[in-house]
Motif scaffolding. Sequence first.
Motif, mmCIF file in Angstrom:
data_model
loop_
_atom_site.group_PDB
_atom_site.id
_atom_site.type_symbol
_atom_site.label_atom_id
_atom_site.label_comp_id
_atom_site.label_asym_id
_atom_site.label_seq_id
_atom_site.Cartn_x
_atom_site.Cartn_y
_atom_site.Cartn_z
ATOM 1 N N MET A 155 0.832 -1.200 0.000
ATOM 2 C CA MET A 155 0.000 0.000 0.000
ATOM 3 C C MET A 155 0.872 1.257 0.000
ATOM 4 S SD MET A 155 -1.223 2.594 2.175
ATOM 5 C CE MET A 155 -1.022 1.948 3.834
ATOM 6 N N GLN A 156 1.899 1.258 0.842
ATOM 7 C CA GLN A 156 2.766 2.432 0.978
ATOM 8 C C GLN A 156 3.522 2.737 -0.312
ATOM 9 O OE1 GLN A 156 5.999 1.986 3.774
ATOM 10 N NE2 GLN A 156 5.950 4.133 4.344
ATOM 11 N N ALA A 157 3.850 1.706 -1.083
ATOM 12 C CA ALA A 157 4.605 1.904 -2.326
ATOM 13 C C ALA A 157 3.858 2.783 -3.319
ATOM 14 C CB ALA A 157 4.924 0.551 -2.959
ATOM 15 N N LEU A 158 2.524 2.825 -3.214
ATOM 16 C CA LEU A 158 1.710 3.592 -4.159
ATOM 17 C C LEU A 158 1.538 5.054 -3.753
ATOM 18 C CD1 LEU A 158 -1.004 0.847 -4.705
ATOM 19 C CD2 LEU A 158 0.691 1.585 -6.383
ATOM 20 N N ILE A 159 2.054 5.408 -2.566
ATOM 21 C CA ILE A 159 1.874 6.780 -2.075
ATOM 22 C C ILE A 159 2.702 7.775 -2.880
ATOM 23 C CG2 ILE A 159 2.152 8.268 -0.033
ATOM 24 C CD1 ILE A 159 1.437 5.925 1.706
ATOM 25 N N PHE A 160 3.669 7.284 -3.656
ATOM 26 C CA PHE A 160 4.465 8.207 -4.452
ATOM 27 C C PHE A 160 3.594 8.962 -5.466
ATOM 28 C CE2 PHE A 160 4.354 4.817 -7.572
ATOM 29 C CZ PHE A 160 4.481 5.467 -8.794
ATOM 30 N N ILE A 161 2.434 8.411 -5.840
ATOM 31 C CA ILE A 161 1.569 9.077 -6.827
ATOM 32 C C ILE A 161 1.037 10.407 -6.279
ATOM 33 C CG2 ILE A 161 -0.526 8.889 -8.218
ATOM 34 C CD1 ILE A 161 -0.067 5.829 -8.247
ATOM 35 N N PRO A 162 0.370 10.423 -5.098
ATOM 36 C CA PRO A 162 -0.065 11.727 -4.580
ATOM 37 C C PRO A 162 1.095 12.607 -4.135
ATOM 38 C CG PRO A 162 -0.510 10.009 -2.960
ATOM 39 C CD PRO A 162 -0.116 9.319 -4.242
ATOM 40 N N THR A 163 2.222 11.985 -3.747
ATOM 41 C CA THR A 163 3.392 12.770 -3.358
ATOM 42 C C THR A 163 3.893 13.595 -4.535
ATOM 43 O OG1 THR A 163 4.061 11.083 -1.753
ATOM 44 C CG2 THR A 163 5.734 12.663 -2.438
ATOM 45 N N VAL A 164 4.019 12.950 -5.680
ATOM 46 C CA VAL A 164 4.485 13.636 -6.887
ATOM 47 C C VAL A 164 3.501 14.735 -7.292
ATOM 48 C CG1 VAL A 164 4.762 13.329 -9.384
ATOM 49 C CG2 VAL A 164 5.904 11.764 -7.804
ATOM 50 N N TYR A 165 2.217 14.407 -7.300
ATOM 51 C CA TYR A 165 1.211 15.382 -7.728
ATOM 52 C C TYR A 165 1.151 16.576 -6.771
ATOM 53 C CZ TYR A 165 -3.169 17.392 -9.336
ATOM 54 O OH TYR A 165 -4.124 18.268 -9.822
ATOM 55 N N SER A 166 1.146 16.311 -5.471
ATOM 56 C CA SER A 166 1.048 17.408 -4.497
ATOM 57 C C SER A 166 2.293 18.289 -4.530
ATOM 58 C CB SER A 166 0.818 16.854 -3.086
ATOM 59 O OG SER A 166 1.879 16.016 -2.686
ATOM 60 N N THR A 167 3.459 17.692 -4.818
ATOM 61 C CA THR A 167 4.687 18.486 -4.961
ATOM 62 C C THR A 167 4.552 19.470 -6.116
ATOM 63 O OG1 THR A 167 6.076 16.700 -4.091
ATOM 64 C CG2 THR A 167 7.167 18.372 -5.422
ATOM 65 N N ALA A 168 3.965 19.007 -7.224
ATOM 66 C CA ALA A 168 3.813 19.853 -8.403
ATOM 67 C C ALA A 168 2.721 20.911 -8.219
ATOM 68 C CB ALA A 168 3.509 18.987 -9.624
ATOM 69 N N ILE A 169 1.662 20.588 -7.478
ATOM 70 C CA ILE A 169 0.508 21.485 -7.375
ATOM 71 C C ILE A 169 0.659 22.539 -6.275
ATOM 72 C CG2 ILE A 169 -0.913 20.222 -5.677
ATOM 73 C CD1 ILE A 169 -2.217 21.675 -8.984
ATOM 74 N N MET A 170 1.519 22.310 -5.284
ATOM 75 C CA MET A 170 1.647 23.209 -4.141
ATOM 76 C C MET A 170 1.944 24.658 -4.549
ATOM 77 S SD MET A 170 1.673 23.830 -0.894
ATOM 78 C CE MET A 170 2.377 24.962 0.292
ATOM 79 N N PRO A 171 2.961 24.921 -5.384
ATOM 80 C CA PRO A 171 3.213 26.326 -5.758
ATOM 81 C C PRO A 171 2.075 26.945 -6.555
ATOM 82 C CG PRO A 171 4.627 24.831 -7.023
ATOM 83 C CD PRO A 171 3.981 24.017 -5.940
ATOM 84 N N ILE A 172 1.355 26.136 -7.323
ATOM 85 C CA ILE A 172 0.213 26.645 -8.100
ATOM 86 C C ILE A 172 -0.903 27.064 -7.165
ATOM 87 C CG2 ILE A 172 -1.572 26.014 -9.775
ATOM 88 C CD1 ILE A 172 0.499 24.130 -11.054
ATOM 89 N N PHE A 173 -1.230 26.231 -6.187
ATOM 90 C CA PHE A 173 -2.237 26.582 -5.184
ATOM 91 C C PHE A 173 -1.854 27.871 -4.450
ATOM 92 C CE2 PHE A 173 -4.253 22.139 -4.204
ATOM 93 C CZ PHE A 173 -4.853 22.165 -5.449
ATOM 94 N N SER A 174 -0.586 27.977 -4.088
ATOM 95 C CA SER A 174 -0.118 29.142 -3.323
ATOM 96 C C SER A 174 -0.292 30.430 -4.116
ATOM 97 C CB SER A 174 1.350 28.957 -2.927
ATOM 98 O OG SER A 174 1.514 27.814 -2.113
#
Length: 483
Positions: free
Chosen positions: A255-274
């Motif tokens: 299960m934990q191995a799949l967490i990289f998907i939201p990690t990658v997306y949230s890393t990319a979206i954070m500056p856009i949200f800000s």
Amino acid sequence: MSTVKTLVKNTSVLFLSQMVSYILAFFYTLYSARYLGTTNFGIISFATAISGLFAIFTDLGLSTLTIREVARDKNKSDKYLGNHGMIKLILSLITMLILVIFVNIGTFNEITKNVVYIIGSSVIINAFSGTFTSMFRAFEEMEYQSISEIINAVVLFIGILFCVFTKQSVIAVSLVYLLASIIVLIYNFTMCTKNYGLIHFQVDLKFWKYLIYTAFPLAITSIFALISFRMNTILLNMLTTSAQVGEYTAAFNLMQALIFIPTVYSTAIMPIFSKFYVDNKDMLDYSYKKSLKYLTIISVPISMGTLVLADKIILFIYGSAYVNTIPVLKLIIWALPAIFLSYILGNSIASINKQHETVKVTFLCLILSTVGNFILIKLSGGIGAAFITVLNEVSMVLFYMYIMNKYGYSVPLRSILVKPFIASLVMGIVLYILNLELFTSVIIGIIVYFISIFAIKTFDKDDLNILKQLLPEKINKIISNYE
């Protein structure tokens, strides 16, 4: 470049670097484990784990704060880079000193101490290198971060294989980690200097006070969330047998191995949200809801497919010795959709300057995880731990959604869950009836799911417009001629 194209570009390069890193890590871990044997590999594993734990205190939320503020105003880059870098340098040195003291207080042999010193130094260097990574993220140029991650993985892969084939000591293997971190630091420093200017360390105590005070809730939230997420494994070790821990950990790691998907997306979206929070709050609301929708569309079928194919997955990966892991995996995989959403929600809360609200939430979830695990592990072992993991992650999502709703960013949970769940249910029923071998089932499942989500009109006109932004102009012209 449009916001959508920037997001896709950054997500793609980060995803690529993660995949390359995972593949190379699999091989160099396999080779080093076999070569070093259980004792020496255990020393490397201990050094990596303990150094990673101490590294939490080298950041204290400063990186997230820097990304948020510089993304909103690029003119602040010099001030944040200089002051953030200086604080990070001091925290890194203090953390390394505490790590050395800890190792010398314990009853460790000289080899273990030396390995911890070396790998600890590499982890601390990587933590300081994160100062420059923050700038890459703030300027939405994640290709530099991706290259640095690939460099790190390649150096580790080549270095460890060299040690294995030339029969080097465990000390030499640990030095490879240090070499990789130094090379990555040089690369990050060079790219940051070339694109954003040379770092000038600054000591603005008033600004330091602001940074630490503002970033502190982010740090506490991360620590509480990490402990809460790991509490099940800790209590399983204390309350059950090694066999039950192994059975649970096997499912947890999948299960934990799949967490990289939201990690990658949230890393990319954070500056856009800000940026949207300052420039266009309507676009923030729109992007936030779309992000939740798309991550739900990805995560729910993964959970449903795993539920149906759990026995085939476990037998293929671990073998028949792990048959007791199957029911654990069937349950714990349902934490995944909540984890996907919590990454976006957590970043959204930080982007609207309400990070202090998450401290209470993560503390409550930590209490829930501790008490719940203590009770249910005694009653049901790994199944109990899996149930609490799901309950804990769902509770965190609901709390986070309440916070966003309180500040005007509501989202009807039913609207983002119903259609992906229906499509996933159709897929699950088809896979259950056909009962084919694993890889054929995965391919058929993907086809059935996508046919289903299009058949029930999960994507609206806005979603199709977003897709058009990603297509080349020639293709868009052809599509327009047929409309």
